[in-house]
Design an enzyme around this catalytic site. Structure first.
Site, mmCIF file in Angstrom:
data_model
loop_
_atom_site.group_PDB
_atom_site.id
_atom_site.type_symbol
_atom_site.label_atom_id
_atom_site.label_comp_id
_atom_site.label_asym_id
_atom_site.label_seq_id
_atom_site.Cartn_x
_atom_site.Cartn_y
_atom_site.Cartn_z
ATOM 1 N N CYS A 77 7.484 -1.005 3.413
ATOM 2 C CA CYS A 77 6.869 -1.393 4.685
ATOM 3 C C CYS A 77 7.786 -2.308 5.484
ATOM 4 C CB CYS A 77 5.534 -2.079 4.438
ATOM 5 S SG CYS A 77 5.637 -3.525 3.362
ATOM 6 N N GLU A 120 2.343 6.401 1.066
ATOM 7 C CA GLU A 120 1.436 5.258 0.892
ATOM 8 C C GLU A 120 2.105 4.030 1.450
ATOM 9 O OE1 GLU A 120 0.270 1.601 -1.552
ATOM 10 O OE2 GLU A 120 2.208 2.565 -1.192
ATOM 11 N N ARG A 164 -7.946 -3.861 -3.068
ATOM 12 C CA ARG A 164 -6.605 -3.539 -2.554
ATOM 13 C C ARG A 164 -6.720 -2.392 -1.560
ATOM 14 N NH1 ARG A 164 -1.689 -4.496 -5.087
ATOM 15 N NH2 ARG A 164 0.107 -3.263 -4.402
ATOM 16 N N ARG A 166 -5.095 0.098 1.168
ATOM 17 C CA ARG A 166 -3.811 0.683 1.526
ATOM 18 C C ARG A 166 -4.038 1.891 2.436
ATOM 19 N NH1 ARG A 166 -2.312 -3.492 -0.048
ATOM 20 N NH2 ARG A 166 -0.557 -4.001 -1.431
#
Length: 336
Positions: A77, A120, A164, A166
């Site tokens: 990212c 992802e 979490r 995503r």
């Protein structure tokens, strides 16, 4: 047999999810990862590969990658900064994405035209640069001939006790009938930290020292006085962990109380003594379980590396659930 490539492979979490979903019908034919420690963990768990793990993807030409049907890419990212002249979203991906590692995913897939591209990333990617970055990503896949689907999913809904979120991206080649593709709906959100705890008493090295606990408490009080919520956190064993991350307060934000320790003799050099409140860090194996990795997954490196690797990796159970939906579309399309 579907052939897959694993780009920005890390320790192989995305691959693990796809192999669980596809079984013997998928074969990895190419892997790229630059981090040497991640490579060591990957090789320990995927010894059957008939090729060496490639390094820097930016130095690999499309023709050096063997033919493949499915691209798996957990691209970093932090690589994003919109380059070029920002001429708007009608510009092509080479103009909009220069200097990003994402461009290499597009470049390789443009050269091979796989059936599916799977990515992802962190949830924040969807709002980076006011959402423009995410639009560029989807537009890039569309420009090379893909229909793009995306969804934010939370690991806690897929059988692991970790909160979490995503973003997941699935792109099907235009000639594949993907109109029935749906992201899975998580139906297993009742697992708790106690479910993934070590069965036996863990080493005293995971229990915090009194001096370190004092430092953490003072740190938290300072931030509390400023009106923010930074600092350590002790999780309820019947609750869920926060998102595990590789650095900063990653471990300290997910402390637990485990009163099974009897021998408080330190095995490492610490200031003060081992706390008697039962406060400890989770172990790397517990972090692996928070990410849905099976217990047979080998942990061969020092804890420092393992915490980083599991903080950086994906949740296998979420990947598996999405991969099953991808497989369903592919089998329907090919008449299997």
């Amino acid at each position: 047999m579907y052939r897959s490539i694993d780009l920005f492979a890390g320790i192989g979490g995305i691959r693990k999810g796809f192999e669980k979903a596809f079984g013997n019908e998928i074969k990895t034919v190419f892997v790229s990862e630059w981090d040497e420690n991640a490579k060591k963990t990957y090789k320990a768990n995927y010894k059957q590969d008939e090729f060496e793990i490639a390094g820097d993807i930016t130095q690999i030409k499309e023709e050096e990658v063997p033919p493949f049907d499915i691209c798996l890419a957990g691209f970093p990212c932090q690589a994003f900064s919109l380059a070029g002249k920002r001429m708007g979203f009608d510009d092509d991906y080479k103009g909009m994405c220069r200097g990003t590692l994402f461009q290499d995913v597009v470049r390789i897939c443009d050269g091979h035209k796989p059936k599916v591209i799977f990515c992802e990333n962190v949830k924040g990617l969807t709002i980076h640069d006011n959402g423009r970055t995410f639009k560029v990503i989807k537009r890039a896949f569309e420009q090379i001939g893909y229909i793009v689907y995306d969804q934010v999913l939370n690991s806690k809904d897929f059988g692991v006790p970790q909160n979490r979120e995503r973003i997941y991206i699935v792109a099907f080649r235009n000639d594949i009938d993907s109109k029935d593709f749906r992201f899975p709906i998580g139906t297993c959100s009742d697992t708790c930290i106690r479910d993934i705890m070590e069965r036996d008493v863990v080493s005293v090295k995971y229990y915090l020292s009194t001096a370190y606990m004092d430092t953490l408490r003072k740190h938290k009080e300072r931030h509390k006085a400023k009106g923010n919520g930074f600092g350590y956190e002790i999780r309820d064993l019947f609750g869920q962990a926060g998102a595990i991350v590789c650095g900063g307060m990653g471990r300290e934000r997910n402390l637990i109380i485990d009163n099974r320790l009897i021998d408080f003799t330190p095995v490492t050099h610490i200031k003060g003594e081992v706390n008697r409140e039962g406060i400890r860090k989770m172990t790397p194996r517990e972090w692996a379980r928070l990410q849905g990795f099976p217990d047979e997954y080998k942990l061969i490196l020092a804890d420092t590396h393992l915490y980083k690797q599991f903080g950086n990796t994906v949740t296998v159970t979420v990947i598996e659930a999405i991969a099953k939906e991808i497989r369903r579309v592919l089998e329907h399309d090919t008449g299997k």
